[in-house]
Design a protein around this motif. Structure first.
Motif, PDB file in Angstrom:
ATOM      1  N   TYR A  47       0.827  -1.200   0.000  1.00 52.13           N
ATOM      2  CA  TYR A  47       0.000   0.000   0.000  1.00 52.13           C
ATOM      3  C   TYR A  47       0.865   1.255   0.000  1.00 52.13           C
ATOM      4  CZ  TYR A  47      -3.321  -3.552   1.307  1.00 52.13           C
ATOM      5  OH  TYR A  47      -4.080  -4.692   1.308  1.00 52.13           O
TER       6      TYR A  47
ATOM      7  N   TYR B  63     -10.610  -1.064  -0.794  1.00 50.44           N
ATOM      8  CA  TYR B  63     -10.690  -0.285  -2.038  1.00 50.44           C
ATOM      9  C   TYR B  63      -9.317  -0.170  -2.702  1.00 50.44           C
ATOM     10  CZ  TYR B  63     -15.195   1.185  -0.177  1.00 50.44           C
ATOM     11  OH  TYR B  63     -16.463   1.198   0.345  1.00 50.44           O
ATOM     12  N   ASP B  64      -9.353   0.026  -4.031  1.00 51.66           N
ATOM     13  CA  ASP B  64      -8.101   0.159  -4.775  1.00 51.66           C
ATOM     14  C   ASP B  64      -7.459   1.532  -4.560  1.00 51.66           C
ATOM     15  OD1 ASP B  64      -8.330  -2.366  -6.022  1.00 51.66           O
ATOM     16  OD2 ASP B  64      -9.744  -1.533  -7.482  1.00 51.66           O
TER      17      ASP B  64
ATOM     18  N   ILE C  69      -3.245   4.290  -2.529  1.00 54.21           N
ATOM     19  CA  ILE C  69      -3.454   3.412  -3.679  1.00 54.21           C
ATOM     20  C   ILE C  69      -2.748   2.088  -3.438  1.00 54.21           C
ATOM     21  CG2 ILE C  69      -1.455   4.390  -4.910  1.00 54.21           C
ATOM     22  CD1 ILE C  69      -3.147   4.047  -7.539  1.00 54.21           C
ATOM     23  N   ARG C  70      -3.326   1.019  -3.946  1.00 49.49           N
ATOM     24  CA  ARG C  70      -2.637  -0.262  -3.894  1.00 49.49           C
ATOM     25  C   ARG C  70      -1.398  -0.173  -4.771  1.00 49.49           C
ATOM     26  NH1 ARG C  70      -7.817  -4.363  -3.792  1.00 49.49           N
ATOM     27  NH2 ARG C  70      -8.427  -3.770  -1.670  1.00 49.49           N
TER      28      ARG C  70
ATOM     29  N   ILE D  36      -1.230  -1.225  -8.492  1.00 49.37           N
ATOM     30  CA  ILE D  36      -1.899  -0.437  -9.535  1.00 49.37           C
ATOM     31  C   ILE D  36      -0.975   0.651 -10.068  1.00 49.37           C
ATOM     32  CG2 ILE D  36      -3.831   1.108 -10.023  1.00 49.37           C
ATOM     33  CD1 ILE D  36      -5.456  -0.420  -7.981  1.00 49.37           C
TER      34      ILE D  36
ATOM     35  N   VAL E  14     -12.049  -0.217 -11.342  1.00 53.50           N
ATOM     36  CA  VAL E  14     -11.287   0.165 -10.152  1.00 53.50           C
ATOM     37  C   VAL E  14     -12.242   0.674  -9.045  1.00 53.50           C
ATOM     38  CG1 VAL E  14     -10.886   2.587 -10.740  1.00 53.50           C
ATOM     39  CG2 VAL E  14      -9.114   1.315  -9.550  1.00 53.50           C
TER      40      VAL E  14
END
Ligand SMILES: Nc1nc2c(ncn2[C@@H]2O[C@H](COP(=O)(O)OP(=O)(O)O)[C@@H](O)[C@H]2O)c(=O)[nH]1
Ligand SMILES: [Mg+2]
Length: 234
Positions: A89, A114-115, A164-165, A168, A199
């Motif tokens: 993360y 969540y992404d 954000i992950r 991604i 997404v």
């Protein structure tokens, strides 16, 4: 030792933040045990580096020196720094105390579901009128264009504070590097434009958007052009 936040990297792009950066990373380290921090610096002419290196004796912070890079800009800094992250993360935040460190914890928790988690300013204080008009105008254009094109939108399209992950952003950094307006400042806009349609996005609100602690902001008309580039690039 408590490493509760050991799976989180916070990326902080900086340019001349000597008056603020020490405090920002100090707060983050205090609040989030085990967190890793990357300060992506674009060639600060002040003591930003010195501040970060001094803190690195106690805190897990890396000074990412981008002085010699060909392309400078907040977006390039964040994109390149994401490739250095070794956690699942990532949170991106400014180094001037305008983004409340208190919000990082809930962003991190939401990233398990969540992404992308976006920090949304619900109240903008102390801004000059021209800045409000420019910023709101740009935001409305981006929002409308993204909606029309079926791309993800948020109430704060111009946000520079998001989680954000890592997979991604790294995926985009590797495969769609040219899609980023690297010299620009709206990395989230580029990400939303290029993200997969499915997404998942969540917003977290914050209301304390203060003037930067020290130093000056780099907003210029050029910024507007970069927003348009980020909005309309194919
Ligand atoms: N790496 C990098 N960071 C930058 C650059 N310009 C600004 N920053 C940093 O990006 C963050 C936001 O910049 P700021 O000027 O405060 O923008 P504003 O809050 O939108 O007025 C701060 O941490 C700045 O130090 C740049 O060209 N490169
Ligand atoms: Mg700022």
């Amino acid at each position: 030792m408590n490493k509760r936040y050991g799976n989180l990297t916070i990326i902080i792009p900086t340019l001349n933040e000597q008056g603020n950066i020490g405090r920002v990373i100090g707060r983050l380290d205090e609040m989030y045990p085990g967190v890793r921090i990357i300060v992506a610096d674009d060639g600060s002419m002040d003591n930003t580096e010195k501040e970060v290196r001094a803190a690195s004796k106690r805190i897990d912070v890396t000074f990412f020196d981008r002085r010699k890079m060909r392309v400078h800009g907040l977006t390039a800094s964040v994109v390149d720094a994401s490739l250095l992250a070794r956690t699942d993360y990532i949170v991106v935040m400014d180094g001037d105390m305008q983004h409340p460190p208190e919000l990082v914890g809930s962003m991190y928790r939401k990233l398990s579901e969540y992404d992308i988690v976006i920090g949304v300013r619900i109240e903008v204080k102390n801004w000059g009128l021209h800045r409000i008009i420019l910023s709101k105008g740009m935001a409305i254009i981006s929002y409308t264009v993204f909606r029309a094109r079926g791309k993800p939108v948020t109430r704060d399209m111009m946000s520079g504070f998001f989680g954000i992950r890592a997979g991604i952003i790294k995926g985009l950094a590797r495969r769609r590097r040219k899609g980023f307006v690297m010299h620009g400042y709206k990395v989230l806009l580029d990400i939303l434009r290029m993200a997969d349609p499915g997404v998942s996005i969540c917003e977290v609100e914050y209301s304390t958007f203060h003037r930067r602690l020290y130093g000056r902001s780099k907003l210029k008309i050029r910024r507007m052009i970069e927003v348009l580039e980020s909005t309309f690039r194919g």
